[in-house]
Design a protein around this motif. Structure first.
Motif, mmCIF file in Angstrom:
data_model
loop_
_atom_site.group_PDB
_atom_site.id
_atom_site.type_symbol
_atom_site.label_atom_id
_atom_site.label_comp_id
_atom_site.label_asym_id
_atom_site.label_seq_id
_atom_site.Cartn_x
_atom_site.Cartn_y
_atom_site.Cartn_z
ATOM 1 N N GLY A 1 0.812 -1.210 0.000
ATOM 2 C CA GLY A 1 0.000 0.000 0.000
ATOM 3 C C GLY A 1 0.844 1.259 0.000
ATOM 4 O O GLY A 1 0.517 2.244 -0.671
ATOM 5 N N VAL A 2 1.953 1.246 0.736
ATOM 6 C CA VAL A 2 2.858 2.396 0.750
ATOM 7 C C VAL A 2 3.600 2.491 -0.582
ATOM 8 O O VAL A 2 3.818 3.586 -1.114
ATOM 9 C CB VAL A 2 3.833 2.301 1.937
ATOM 10 C CG1 VAL A 2 4.839 3.449 1.914
ATOM 11 C CG2 VAL A 2 3.063 2.307 3.255
ATOM 12 N N PHE A 3 3.999 1.345 -1.126
ATOM 13 C CA PHE A 3 4.622 1.324 -2.461
ATOM 14 C C PHE A 3 3.695 1.945 -3.499
ATOM 15 O O PHE A 3 4.118 2.809 -4.295
ATOM 16 C CB PHE A 3 4.949 -0.129 -2.830
ATOM 17 C CG PHE A 3 5.243 -0.358 -4.285
ATOM 18 C CD1 PHE A 3 6.401 0.125 -4.871
ATOM 19 C CD2 PHE A 3 4.353 -1.080 -5.071
ATOM 20 C CE1 PHE A 3 6.673 -0.096 -6.225
ATOM 21 C CE2 PHE A 3 4.607 -1.308 -6.416
ATOM 22 C CZ PHE A 3 5.769 -0.811 -6.991
ATOM 23 N N PHE A 4 2.419 1.542 -3.492
ATOM 24 C CA PHE A 4 1.457 2.124 -4.434
ATOM 25 C C PHE A 4 1.294 3.625 -4.207
ATOM 26 O O PHE A 4 1.218 4.412 -5.156
ATOM 27 C CB PHE A 4 0.099 1.440 -4.289
ATOM 28 C CG PHE A 4 -0.004 0.091 -4.937
ATOM 29 C CD1 PHE A 4 0.917 -0.348 -5.869
ATOM 30 C CD2 PHE A 4 -1.064 -0.758 -4.617
ATOM 31 C CE1 PHE A 4 0.813 -1.592 -6.476
ATOM 32 C CE2 PHE A 4 -1.192 -2.000 -5.219
ATOM 33 C CZ PHE A 4 -0.248 -2.415 -6.143
ATOM 34 N N GLY A 5 1.204 4.032 -2.942
ATOM 35 C CA GLY A 5 1.022 5.447 -2.634
ATOM 36 C C GLY A 5 2.199 6.290 -3.102
ATOM 37 O O GLY A 5 2.015 7.367 -3.679
ATOM 38 N N CYS A 6 3.409 5.806 -2.853
ATOM 39 C CA CYS A 6 4.603 6.516 -3.318
ATOM 40 C C CYS A 6 4.641 6.571 -4.840
ATOM 41 O O CYS A 6 4.913 7.631 -5.438
ATOM 42 C CB CYS A 6 5.864 5.834 -2.797
ATOM 43 S SG CYS A 6 6.169 6.015 -1.032
ATOM 44 N N LYS A 7 4.358 5.446 -5.471
ATOM 45 C CA LYS A 7 4.451 5.376 -6.933
ATOM 46 C C LYS A 7 3.469 6.324 -7.599
ATOM 47 O O LYS A 7 3.833 7.083 -8.511
ATOM 48 C CB LYS A 7 4.199 3.941 -7.393
ATOM 49 C CG LYS A 7 4.359 3.731 -8.890
ATOM 50 C CD LYS A 7 4.229 2.263 -9.252
ATOM 51 C CE LYS A 7 4.464 2.037 -10.737
ATOM 52 N NZ LYS A 7 4.382 0.588 -11.086
#
Length: 256
Positions: A120-126
């Protein structure tokens, strides 16, 4: 008004730490988009959006599961369509696991926790970086990411391997994004809370709270507003020459 006219997304903003961050950002002048799976407040009370609007701020609620790319993509797309840009992405949404040591955790539990806390954090950053790269530099930054990690991304989470590993991933991801996109005027930092009392209805086991008090040098345990203040600093122009940092908000726990 350190965030006057800035547009911020706060995932997991309906309750707890995310709720405090959303309200603090709005008090400092930001337009706040609250992203969560529900507007219901875990600890009780009026929805975060309603509180911000009652205080004269501007807020939106967007139903979003951070573990799903279409949800995160739609969240940022809708925010930019309405407000013209995105200035701050706060990746706060997280879930607790059922706990367990290595041999106690099956792949279903591992995947469930990691899907939110790491992916979820990876998606948010991306998705935030995708948007930031389309925007002109404002001040010295195209955009800022504030990830919410944990002291358990720095030291072991006793008998909670999935949660601790997910938070460790957030710490690493923060550094990597910061380094990879610094030349693009994108800042990425994290806040690592220690023991924070969020007022969840069921509370904490007395022995757990006693241990936390014993382990924390400061005379009290943390409050959501303590984390919100740190997130505000990292989201503001005051933190322009800070990137890749994991700011401990733990009452001295990690210094002990």
């Amino acid at each position: 008004m350190r965030l006057r006219d800035r547009v911020a997304i706060v995932t997991g903003g309906a309750s707890g730490i995310g709720r405090a961050i959303a309200r603090r950002f709005a008090q400092e002048g930001a337009v706040v988009v609250i992203a969560d799976v529900t507007e219901t407040v875990r600890e009780g009370g009026e929805p975060t959006r309603a509180l911000i609007e009652a205080a004269g701020g501007t807020a939106r609620f967007h139903s979003c599961d951070v573990a799903r790319w279409p949800d995160m993509d739609g969240l940022v797309t809708a925010t930019v369509a309405e407000f013209g840009r995105l200035d701050v992405m706060v990746n706060n949404a997280a879930i607790g696991g059922r706990g367990g040591r290595l041999l106690d955790v099956d792949d279903g539990e591992w995947d469930r926790v990691m899907a939110v806390n790491a992916k979820g954090v990876f998606f948010g950053c991306k998705r935030a970086v995708q948007q930031f790269l389309t925007q002109p530099v404002l001040g010295e930054a195209r955009g800022r990411i504030v990830n919410i990690s944990s002291q358990h991304g720095m030291v072991a989470a006793p008998a909670d391997i999935a949660y601790g590993t997910g938070k460790a991933a957030v710490v690493y991801l923060t550094r990597q994004v910061a380094v990879d996109y610094a030349s693009d005027h994108i800042l990425c930092n994290a806040v690592a809370p220690g023991r924070i009392l969020t007022g969840k209805p069921l509370g904490d086991a007395p022995d757990s709270l006693e241990y936390s008090h014993m382990r924390t040098p400061w005379p009290r345990l943390g409050r959501p507003d303590d984390v919100a203040s740190a997130a505000l600093f990292l989201a503001s122009d005051e933190a322009t020459y800070i990137t890749g940092h994991n700011l401990m908000v733990d009452g001295g726990w990690m210094a002990y």
